[in-house]
Write a protein that holds these residues in place. Structure first.
Motif, PDB file in Angstrom:
ATOM      1  N   LYS A  22       0.811  -1.224   0.000  1.00  0.00           N
ATOM      2  CA  LYS A  22       0.000   0.000   0.000  1.00  0.00           C
ATOM      3  C   LYS A  22       0.845   1.274   0.000  1.00  0.00           C
ATOM      4  CE  LYS A  22      -4.028  -2.202   1.164  1.00  0.00           C
ATOM      5  NZ  LYS A  22      -4.410  -2.899  -0.024  1.00  0.00           N
ATOM      6  N   GLU A  23       2.151   1.142   0.060  1.00  0.00           N
ATOM      7  CA  GLU A  23       3.042   2.300   0.130  1.00  0.00           C
ATOM      8  C   GLU A  23       3.211   2.960  -1.234  1.00  0.00           C
ATOM      9  OE1 GLU A  23       4.377   3.291   3.098  1.00  0.00           O
ATOM     10  OE2 GLU A  23       3.259   1.650   4.016  1.00  0.00           O
ATOM     11  N   ILE A  24       3.657   4.215  -1.205  1.00  0.00           N
ATOM     12  CA  ILE A  24       3.968   4.903  -2.459  1.00  0.00           C
ATOM     13  C   ILE A  24       5.461   4.848  -2.749  1.00  0.00           C
ATOM     14  CG2 ILE A  24       1.968   6.431  -2.415  1.00  0.00           C
ATOM     15  CD1 ILE A  24       3.890   8.630  -1.362  1.00  0.00           C
ATOM     16  N   ASP A  25       6.232   4.357  -1.791  1.00  0.00           N
ATOM     17  CA  ASP A  25       7.676   4.195  -1.979  1.00  0.00           C
ATOM     18  C   ASP A  25       7.971   2.786  -2.470  1.00  0.00           C
ATOM     19  OD1 ASP A  25       8.318   6.781  -1.069  1.00  0.00           O
ATOM     20  OD2 ASP A  25       8.193   6.109   1.017  1.00  0.00           O
ATOM     21  N   PRO A  26       9.124   2.608  -3.129  1.00  0.00           N
ATOM     22  CA  PRO A  26       9.503   1.258  -3.574  1.00  0.00           C
ATOM     23  C   PRO A  26       9.647   0.301  -2.394  1.00  0.00           C
ATOM     24  CG  PRO A  26      10.909   2.915  -4.582  1.00  0.00           C
ATOM     25  CD  PRO A  26      10.107   3.609  -3.526  1.00  0.00           C
ATOM     26  N   TYR A  27       9.482  -0.981  -2.671  1.00  0.00           N
ATOM     27  CA  TYR A  27       9.673  -2.034  -1.675  1.00  0.00           C
ATOM     28  C   TYR A  27      11.148  -2.393  -1.684  1.00  0.00           C
ATOM     29  CZ  TYR A  27       9.146  -6.520   0.720  1.00  0.00           C
ATOM     30  OH  TYR A  27       9.256  -7.558   1.599  1.00  0.00           O
ATOM     31  N   GLU A  28      11.851  -2.010  -0.636  1.00  0.00           N
ATOM     32  CA  GLU A  28      13.283  -2.295  -0.514  1.00  0.00           C
ATOM     33  C   GLU A  28      13.443  -3.687   0.078  1.00  0.00           C
ATOM     34  OE1 GLU A  28      15.664  -0.177  -1.538  1.00  0.00           O
ATOM     35  OE2 GLU A  28      14.338   1.515  -1.944  1.00  0.00           O
ATOM     36  N   ILE A  29      14.201  -4.551  -0.586  1.00  0.00           N
ATOM     37  CA  ILE A  29      14.401  -5.917  -0.102  1.00  0.00           C
ATOM     38  C   ILE A  29      15.625  -5.934   0.805  1.00  0.00           C
ATOM     39  CG2 ILE A  29      14.714  -8.335  -0.706  1.00  0.00           C
ATOM     40  CD1 ILE A  29      13.435  -7.751  -3.405  1.00  0.00           C
ATOM     41  N   GLY A  30      15.373  -5.881   2.105  1.00  0.00           N
ATOM     42  CA  GLY A  30      16.456  -5.869   3.081  1.00  0.00           C
ATOM     43  C   GLY A  30      17.423  -4.732   2.806  1.00  0.00           C
ATOM     44  N   ASP A  31      18.711  -5.011   2.973  1.00  0.00           N
ATOM     45  CA  ASP A  31      19.764  -4.034   2.694  1.00  0.00           C
ATOM     46  C   ASP A  31      20.520  -4.402   1.421  1.00  0.00           C
ATOM     47  OD1 ASP A  31      19.271  -2.472   4.964  1.00  0.00           O
ATOM     48  OD2 ASP A  31      20.505  -3.773   6.225  1.00  0.00           O
ATOM     49  N   THR A  32      19.834  -5.043   0.491  1.00  0.00           N
ATOM     50  CA  THR A  32      20.488  -5.550  -0.719  1.00  0.00           C
ATOM     51  C   THR A  32      20.649  -4.499  -1.809  1.00  0.00           C
ATOM     52  OG1 THR A  32      18.385  -6.221  -1.710  1.00  0.00           O
ATOM     53  CG2 THR A  32      19.520  -7.844  -0.311  1.00  0.00           C
ATOM     54  N   ILE A  34      18.219  -3.852  -3.755  1.00  0.00           N
ATOM     55  CA  ILE A  34      17.175  -4.209  -4.717  1.00  0.00           C
ATOM     56  C   ILE A  34      15.858  -3.585  -4.274  1.00  0.00           C
ATOM     57  CG2 ILE A  34      15.817  -6.082  -5.731  1.00  0.00           C
ATOM     58  CD1 ILE A  34      18.290  -7.877  -5.368  1.00  0.00           C
ATOM     59  N   CYS A  35      15.212  -2.906  -5.199  1.00  0.00           N
ATOM     60  CA  CYS A  35      13.886  -2.362  -4.891  1.00  0.00           C
ATOM     61  C   CYS A  35      12.891  -2.838  -5.940  1.00  0.00           C
ATOM     62  CB  CYS A  35      13.914  -0.840  -4.827  1.00  0.00           C
ATOM     63  SG  CYS A  35      14.060  -0.026  -6.418  1.00  0.00           S
ATOM     64  N   LEU A  36      11.689  -3.078  -5.479  1.00  0.00           N
ATOM     65  CA  LEU A  36      10.565  -3.357  -6.371  1.00  0.00           C
ATOM     66  C   LEU A  36       9.708  -2.099  -6.377  1.00  0.00           C
ATOM     67  CD1 LEU A  36       9.714  -6.985  -5.223  1.00  0.00           C
ATOM     68  CD2 LEU A  36      10.993  -6.275  -7.249  1.00  0.00           C
ATOM     69  N   TYR A  37       9.392  -1.616  -7.560  1.00  0.00           N
ATOM     70  CA  TYR A  37       8.691  -0.345  -7.678  1.00  0.00           C
ATOM     71  C   TYR A  37       7.282  -0.407  -7.116  1.00  0.00           C
ATOM     72  CZ  TYR A  37      12.372   0.392 -11.133  1.00  0.00           C
ATOM     73  OH  TYR A  37      13.568   0.481 -11.781  1.00  0.00           O
ATOM     74  N   ALA A  38       6.867   0.701  -6.515  1.00  0.00           N
ATOM     75  CA  ALA A  38       5.474   0.856  -6.115  1.00  0.00           C
ATOM     76  C   ALA A  38       4.644   0.999  -7.391  1.00  0.00           C
ATOM     77  CB  ALA A  38       5.321   2.094  -5.237  1.00  0.00           C
ATOM     78  N   LYS A  39       3.366   0.643  -7.309  1.00  0.00           N
ATOM     79  CA  LYS A  39       2.524   0.664  -8.519  1.00  0.00           C
ATOM     80  C   LYS A  39       2.490   2.039  -9.176  1.00  0.00           C
ATOM     81  CE  LYS A  39      -1.492   0.489  -5.515  1.00  0.00           C
ATOM     82  NZ  LYS A  39      -1.351  -0.544  -4.546  1.00  0.00           N
ATOM     83  N   GLU A  40       2.641   3.113  -8.365  1.00  0.00           N
ATOM     84  CA  GLU A  40       2.620   4.472  -8.909  1.00  0.00           C
ATOM     85  C   GLU A  40       3.839   4.773  -9.780  1.00  0.00           C
ATOM     86  OE1 GLU A  40       0.045   4.177  -5.421  1.00  0.00           O
ATOM     87  OE2 GLU A  40       2.177   3.716  -5.663  1.00  0.00           O
TER      88      GLU A  40
END
Length: 146
Positions: A22-32, A34-40
């Motif tokens: 539900k966030e507007i920020d990317p999903y950060e995977i731990g401290d790797t 790697i980010c998965l983009y928010a739908k926006e």
């Protein structure tokens, strides 16, 4: 959000992931890194990197520097990766069967790296401790001999 919001049908589990995030920020995977983009951000990221022109069957969903992560349009839930500089010339590589599997794998790899670093630090600590003990013993022998 509709499953076909981007002009193609999103894979089931990736769509589920997006609706849960539900966030507007990317999903950060731990401290790797790697980010998965928010739908926006998805449409803008794909337009910025001209994904439609160079890889029309794929949709970019995340990134780590020059390494990008994709889903295949109107397809299964597999996650693919490719170098952004090699798009269109190198074949996409499957890295996970679902977005959840991808996150788990990335976190497991990060945990393994942390464990390796911790083992290394423990070895250094033990070596330093051993050296300090030897120094104390040597100092005691020197004092005893004088």
């Amino acid at each position: 959000m509709k499953r076909d919001e981007f002009g193609f049908v999103l894979p089931n589990l990736y769509y589920q992931f997006l609706t849960e995030w539900k966030e507007i920020d990317p999903y950060e995977i731990g401290d790797t890194g790697i980010c998965l983009y928010a739908k926006e951000d998805l449409q803008e990221r794909n337009e910025t990197y001209q994904i439609e022109e160079v890889e029309p069957d794929y949709f970019m969903i995340g990134q780590e520097g020059d390494l990008a992560y994709f889903i295949k349009k109107n397809s299964d839930d597999c996650i693919y990766e490719n170098d952004l500089g090699a798009l269109g010339s190198l074949e996409m590589k499957i890295v996970a069967t679902t977005v959840y599997d991808f996150i788990d794998k990335v976190l497991e790899e990060e945990l393994l790296m942390v464990k390796k670093r911790l083992k290394f630090l423990v070895k250094i600590f033990l070596l330093k401790l051993e050296l300090n003990i030897l120094k104390v013993i040597l100092d005691m022998q020197i004092k005893r001999d004088y």
